[in-house]
Write a protein that holds these residues in place. Structure first.
Motif, PDB file in Angstrom:
ATOM      1  N   GLY A 123       6.247  -2.429   4.291  1.00  0.00           N
ATOM      2  CA  GLY A 123       6.462  -2.535   5.732  1.00  0.00           C
ATOM      3  C   GLY A 123       5.763  -1.490   6.554  1.00  0.00           C
ATOM      4  N   PHE A 124       4.644  -0.968   6.053  1.00  0.00           N
ATOM      5  CA  PHE A 124       3.916   0.059   6.798  1.00  0.00           C
ATOM      6  C   PHE A 124       3.382  -0.535   8.103  1.00  0.00           C
ATOM      7  N   GLY A 125       3.622   0.155   9.215  1.00  0.00           N
ATOM      8  CA  GLY A 125       3.136  -0.290  10.509  1.00  0.00           C
ATOM      9  C   GLY A 125       4.108  -1.174  11.269  1.00  0.00           C
ATOM     10  N   ALA A 126       5.275  -1.405  10.692  1.00  0.00           N
ATOM     11  CA  ALA A 126       6.243  -2.296  11.350  1.00  0.00           C
ATOM     12  C   ALA A 126       6.933  -1.623  12.533  1.00  0.00           C
ATOM     13  N   HIS A 127       6.949  -0.298  12.545  1.00  0.00           N
ATOM     14  CA  HIS A 127       7.637   0.437  13.601  1.00  0.00           C
ATOM     15  C   HIS A 127       6.653   1.351  14.338  1.00  0.00           C
ATOM     16  N   PRO A 128       6.915   1.627  15.610  1.00  0.00           N
ATOM     17  CA  PRO A 128       5.992   2.472  16.385  1.00  0.00           C
ATOM     18  C   PRO A 128       5.973   3.929  15.938  1.00  0.00           C
ATOM     19  N   LYS A 129       7.041   4.378  15.272  1.00  0.00           N
ATOM     20  CA  LYS A 129       7.092   5.750  14.790  1.00  0.00           C
ATOM     21  C   LYS A 129       7.545   5.773  13.341  1.00  0.00           C
TER      22      LYS A 129
ATOM     23  N   SER B 110      -3.677  -1.534   0.308  1.00  0.00           N
ATOM     24  CA  SER B 110      -3.277  -2.327   1.474  1.00  0.00           C
ATOM     25  C   SER B 110      -2.091  -3.223   1.156  1.00  0.00           C
ATOM     26  N   ASN B 111      -2.138  -3.880  -0.018  1.00  0.00           N
ATOM     27  CA  ASN B 111      -1.025  -4.751  -0.415  1.00  0.00           C
ATOM     28  C   ASN B 111       0.267  -3.953  -0.613  1.00  0.00           C
ATOM     29  N   ALA B 112       0.128  -2.777  -1.249  1.00  0.00           N
ATOM     30  CA  ALA B 112       1.306  -1.937  -1.479  1.00  0.00           C
ATOM     31  C   ALA B 112       1.923  -1.468  -0.163  1.00  0.00           C
ATOM     32  N   MET B 113       1.068  -1.122   0.808  1.00  0.00           N
ATOM     33  CA  MET B 113       1.574  -0.667   2.109  1.00  0.00           C
ATOM     34  C   MET B 113       2.224  -1.818   2.878  1.00  0.00           C
ATOM     35  N   ASP B 114       1.641  -3.017   2.784  1.00  0.00           N
ATOM     36  CA  ASP B 114       2.243  -4.178   3.449  1.00  0.00           C
ATOM     37  C   ASP B 114       3.615  -4.507   2.861  1.00  0.00           C
ATOM     38  N   LEU B 115       3.725  -4.416   1.539  1.00  0.00           N
ATOM     39  CA  LEU B 115       5.000  -4.707   0.886  1.00  0.00           C
ATOM     40  C   LEU B 115       6.089  -3.719   1.299  1.00  0.00           C
TER      41      LEU B 115
END
Length: 275
Positions: free
Chosen positions: A227-233, A220-225
């Motif tokens: 920017g996972f989920g920042a864009h709709p596609k 989860s931390n790696a994905m947040d770093l």
């Protein structure tokens, strides 16, 4: 994560090259068709088709051994329970009663024995396609295919991670079990009674849960770093376009479903009992 992409078995067969979404649709419709019928003749044909698909994928037998023996054990156990608890259930399906095996409190009849055989074939029919889907579908390619057919990419990526971490959790379970065995808390016959071994087995749960939560937090931390989920596609590194083979298989799937509906409505309406 697993270097090999989880439980995926690398290969270059036409089954491996099929679009992941197509294989998922094939597996889902195959499962629906199996549970629509109670006809041993149909299951025999479907098992033959499934085995042919599995053989064409050229998957090593050792990779399939665990799932194969698990299903066989489940099927055998289920059959025994049906025969012991409802030894004359087949009579309700056929209207006839042919006593065969006395149990003391009741008698297993031929109708129930044939019903159990048919039910076991039903479960076995699911095995080849399940193995094909699980072992020949790369998690990343499968996630890209799901996203392509309309599944939100966050859900698709969650499915990909789940596929990847199944072998890691299995390996972690083995490590914890070996550590407990070194401390005299194993689960072999030499480690005590069945009750004691079951108690030792439950000791694996807490460290396995802690390890899983640690993995989840790290991912989860790696994905947040990143920017996972920042864009709709999002784009996919392993995304692929549907080939002519994918479209042909998809057409075959739709024809299979149409044929199954026709057979259910007009031909194979109930339990088939030839004797």
């Amino acid at each position: 994560m697993s270097k090999g992409g989880g439980i995926y078995v690398a290969g270059d067969s036409w089954v491996h090259r099929l679009d992941g979404a197509v294989k998922l649709i094939l597996w889902l419709i195959w499962t629906v068709v199996v549970f629509m019928f109670l006809d041993l003749r149909l299951f025999a044909v479907m098992i033959a088709i499934g085995v042919a698909l599995l053989w064409s994928a050229r998957i090593p037998l050792r990779k399939m051994a665990f799932l194969f023996w698990f299903l066989i054990f489940f099927t055998f156990t289920n059959a025994i329970f049906i025969l012991l608890i409802t030894p004359t259930f087949g009579t309700t399906l056929t209207g006839t009663n042919t006593p065969l095996i006395p149990l003391g409190y009741n008698t297993i009849n031929k109708e129930t024995l044939f019903y159990v055989l048919t039910l076991s074939a039903k479960y076995i029919t699911l095995l080849p396609l399940t193995l094909v889907f699980i072992l020949t579908t790369h998690p990343s390619r499968f996630a890209a295919s799901l996203n392509k057919v309309g599944v939100p990419y966050k859900i698709a990526y969650a499915v990909s991670i789940a596929f990847r971490y199944i072998p890691d959790l299995t390996q972690e379970f083995k490590h914890i079990l070996n550590s407990l065995s070194a401390r005299g808390l194993g689960i072999t016959k030499e480690d005590g009674t069945i009750a004691q071994r079951m108690k030792n087995l439950t000791l694996v749960v807490v460290p396995l849960l802690q390890s899983s939560l640690h993995h989840i937090d790290a991912v989860s931390n790696a994905m947040d770093l990143r920017g996972f989920g920042a864009h709709p596609k999002r784009t996919w590194y392993m995304g692929m376009k549907m080939s002519s083979v994918d479209k042909t298989v998809l057409l075959f799937i739709l024809l299979l479903l149409a044929l199954a509906i026709y057979l259910k409505v007009s031909v194979l309406k109930g339990f088939w009992y030839p004797l």
